[in-house]
Design an enzyme around this catalytic site. Structure first.
Site, PDB file in Angstrom:
ATOM      1  N   LYS A 116      52.773  34.137  35.458  1.00 16.76           N
ATOM      2  CA  LYS A 116      52.332  32.735  35.529  1.00 16.76           C
ATOM      3  C   LYS A 116      52.685  31.970  34.263  1.00 16.76           C
ATOM      4  CE  LYS A 116      48.738  32.834  39.030  1.00 16.76           C
ATOM      5  NZ  LYS A 116      47.320  32.679  39.343  1.00 16.76           N
ATOM      6  N   LYS A 208      56.613  37.552  47.450  1.00 17.44           N
ATOM      7  CA  LYS A 208      55.279  37.352  48.037  1.00 17.44           C
ATOM      8  C   LYS A 208      55.144  35.939  48.616  1.00 17.44           C
ATOM      9  CE  LYS A 208      51.796  36.651  45.309  1.00 17.44           C
ATOM     10  NZ  LYS A 208      50.737  36.689  44.305  1.00 17.44           N
ATOM     11  N   LYS A 211      51.316  30.146  47.252  1.00 14.98           N
ATOM     12  CA  LYS A 211      50.977  28.725  47.277  1.00 14.98           C
ATOM     13  C   LYS A 211      52.015  27.894  46.538  1.00 14.98           C
ATOM     14  CE  LYS A 211      46.048  29.686  47.032  1.00 14.98           C
ATOM     15  NZ  LYS A 211      44.813  29.717  46.283  1.00 14.98           N
TER      16      LYS A 211
HETATM   17  P1  TYM Z   1      44.027  33.740  45.097  1.00 12.87           P
HETATM   18  O1  TYM Z   1      43.284  32.477  45.238  1.00 12.87           O
HETATM   19  O2  TYM Z   1      45.394  33.719  44.477  1.00 12.87           O
HETATM   20  O3  TYM Z   1      44.184  34.448  46.478  1.00 12.87           O
HETATM   21  C1  TYM Z   1      43.055  34.651  47.306  1.00 12.87           C
HETATM   22  C2  TYM Z   1      43.179  35.981  48.027  1.00 12.87           C
HETATM   23  O4  TYM Z   1      44.376  36.001  48.812  1.00 12.87           O
HETATM   24  C3  TYM Z   1      45.118  37.172  48.526  1.00 12.87           C
HETATM   25  N1  TYM Z   1      46.556  36.878  48.677  1.00 12.87           N
HETATM   26  C4  TYM Z   1      47.373  37.575  49.463  1.00 12.87           C
HETATM   27  N2  TYM Z   1      47.164  38.629  50.263  1.00 12.87           N
HETATM   28  C5  TYM Z   1      48.207  39.104  50.956  1.00 12.87           C
HETATM   29  N3  TYM Z   1      49.468  38.562  50.878  1.00 12.87           N
HETATM   30  C6  TYM Z   1      49.712  37.507  50.077  1.00 12.87           C
HETATM   31  N4  TYM Z   1      50.935  36.971  50.021  1.00 12.87           N
HETATM   32  C7  TYM Z   1      48.641  36.960  49.325  1.00 12.87           C
HETATM   33  N5  TYM Z   1      48.537  35.930  48.445  1.00 12.87           N
HETATM   34  C8  TYM Z   1      47.248  35.894  48.064  1.00 12.87           C
HETATM   35  C9  TYM Z   1      44.776  37.508  47.091  1.00 12.87           C
HETATM   36  O5  TYM Z   1      45.029  38.866  46.809  1.00 12.87           O
HETATM   37  C10 TYM Z   1      43.296  37.177  47.067  1.00 12.87           C
HETATM   38  O6  TYM Z   1      42.527  38.252  47.575  1.00 12.87           O
HETATM   39  N6  TYM Z   1      42.152  36.149  41.200  1.00 12.87           N
HETATM   40  C11 TYM Z   1      41.881  35.835  42.596  1.00 12.87           C
HETATM   41  C12 TYM Z   1      40.595  35.058  42.816  1.00 12.87           C
HETATM   42  C13 TYM Z   1      39.379  35.687  42.226  1.00 12.87           C
HETATM   43  C14 TYM Z   1      38.726  36.854  42.704  1.00 12.87           C
HETATM   44  C15 TYM Z   1      37.583  37.034  41.844  1.00 12.87           C
HETATM   45  C16 TYM Z   1      38.985  37.736  43.737  1.00 12.87           C
HETATM   46  C17 TYM Z   1      38.664  35.247  41.159  1.00 12.87           C
HETATM   47  N7  TYM Z   1      37.593  36.032  40.932  1.00 12.87           N
HETATM   48  C18 TYM Z   1      36.741  38.109  42.027  1.00 12.87           C
HETATM   49  C19 TYM Z   1      38.115  38.808  43.922  1.00 12.87           C
HETATM   50  C20 TYM Z   1      37.008  38.987  43.070  1.00 12.87           C
HETATM   51  C21 TYM Z   1      43.041  35.000  43.092  1.00 12.87           C
HETATM   52  O7  TYM Z   1      43.795  34.470  42.350  1.00 12.87           O
HETATM   53  O8  TYM Z   1      43.096  34.830  44.380  1.00 12.87           O
END
Ligand code: TYM
Length: 354
Positions: A116, A208, A211
């Site tokens: 990032k 992947k 967004k």
């Molecule tokens: P974020 O907002 O990027 O993504 C949310 C969830 O979606 C999953 N994800 C995917 N799964 C499969 N294929 C993909 N291409 C894909 N893109 C995203 C992510 O793995 C995630 O589960 N750091 C986390 C948010 C967070 C969090 C937490 C999660 C903050 N605190 C505590 C669990 C526990 C994140 O950036 O998710």
């Protein structure tokens, strides 16, 4: 010995463009955990979102939109606790304590920060660097035992386990002196799995689905109309061979593997099941079937999201109720953490003052 009851926590960033990867890798599985009658907390992690610049007005809309997606996908805000992170101050408080437990070397290894921050690392926010520590605080403020996430979060969850372990060890005698079980924080289990743990871009099966992909055709957004969904699947990159009959035949065929995985996850079956039905079929047969399945699964969610976001007052009330319930749990953890660390606190009257 520690005796933790099953408690599920997960979070999604309100950074726009919620897509099929977020749905299949995370939100759909949140609903499954709820159906298993676990106590679940699902958090819109707005404090994580601001680790990169967010337009304030857009951010407010995105927080409500992710909440609407949770509800539209089937999360019941009465059974699960649905809230946004910034309404529960204990996340930031615990993150500070964890900043003093986590080691610089651990954070230096985080690959997501490197991706990032890119080349201009000096210009990245400190929040972006510290992001995984806040994530550990999110999870451990509730002493959560299980965290359903996509595969890209694996390293962050390993860090959460390291932080829990080090806290338990560093403060072992104080934990015992305050009458807690020796493992004060659980060593959280990541729940990563199923056919869609890593949904890939529709334009490039080695990247992947994300967004931030500049091409909107690379992802299916949860707010896409039925026609757009069908068109994106029709145009998805593939090779020219028919589908294999065995999963082994998907090796070295990233685009085929991705579409088969998406079908399996949407239908709630395995890749093997999909290939039993479609082995030997051309993409000209498989893609329309996938498009139909995607539209039937996703269009009702998009419709419900539109209905819910039209009433921000309702969404805000759901978040306020969830935040109150979350804070009740997190405040107990923080009281215990303050005692364990050696802080002098105001005592139980704090709740009454608020
Ligand atoms: P974020 O907002 O990027 O993504 C949310 C969830 O979606 C999953 N994800 C995917 N799964 C499969 N294929 C993909 N291409 C894909 N893109 C995203 C992510 O793995 C995630 O589960 N750091 C986390 C948010 C967070 C969090 C937490 C999660 C903050 N605190 C505590 C669990 C526990 C994140 O950036 O998710």
């Amino acid at each position: 010995m520690a005796a933790f009851t099953e408690l599920v926590f997960s979070g999604v960033q309100p950074t726009g463009n919620l897509h099929l990867g977020n749905y299949l890798g995370a939100v759909k599985r949140f609903v499954e955990m709820q159906e298993r009658d676990a106590q679940c907390l699902y958090c819109v992690v707005d404090m994580h979102a601001i680790t990169v610049w967010q337009d304030p007005e857009a951010l407010r809309g995105q927080i409500r939109e992710v909440t609407a997606a949770f509800l539209a996908a089937g999360i019941d805000p009465k059974r699960s606790i649905v809230f946004n992170q910034s309404q529960v101050p204990q996340h930031a408080e615990l993150a500070w304590v964890f900043n003093c437990v986590a080691r610089l070397g651990w954070l230096n290894r985080m690959t997501q920060f490197k991706e990032k921050a890119g080349k201009d690392r000096e210009n990245a926010s400190i929040g972006l660097y510290d992001y995984p520590v806040l994530m550990a605080a999110d999870i451990l403020a509730y002493r959560a035992t299980h965290v359903p996430v996509g595969e890209d979060q694996k390293q962050h969850l390993e860090l959460t386990r390291d932080i829990a372990q080090k806290f338990n060890t560093d403060f072992g005698s104080s934990i015992a002196a305050h009458g807690h079980c020796d493992a004060f924080f659980p060593i959280t289990e990541p729940l990563i799995g199923g056919p869609a743990a890593r949904v890939m871009s529709l334009r490039d099966g080695t990247k992947k689905m994300s967004k931030s992909d500049p091409s909107d055709n690379a992802r299916i957004n949860l707010t896409d109309e039925a026609d757009t969904i069908a068109q994106k699947i029709r145009r998805a990159k593939t090779d020219s061979d028919p589908l294999p009959s065995e999963v082994d035949g998907l090796k070295e065929r990233p685009e085929a593997d991705n579409l088969v995985g998406i079908y399996a996850a949407l239908a709630g079956i395995t890749r093997e099941d999909v290939l039993r039905d479609f082995g030997g079929a051309q993409f000209s047969t498989f893609k329309p079937a996938l498009a139909d399945l995607a539209v039937t699964s996703l269009a009702p969610i998009a419709g419900e999201m539109r209905r819910l976001t039209a009433d921000p007052g309702h969404i805000d009330a759901v978040l306020a109720d969830g935040s109150n319930r979350a804070e009740t749990i997190a405040a107990q953890t923080l009281d215990a953490v303050k005692d364990i660390v050696g802080f002098v606190r105001r005592g139980p009257s704090l709740q009454a003052v608020r």
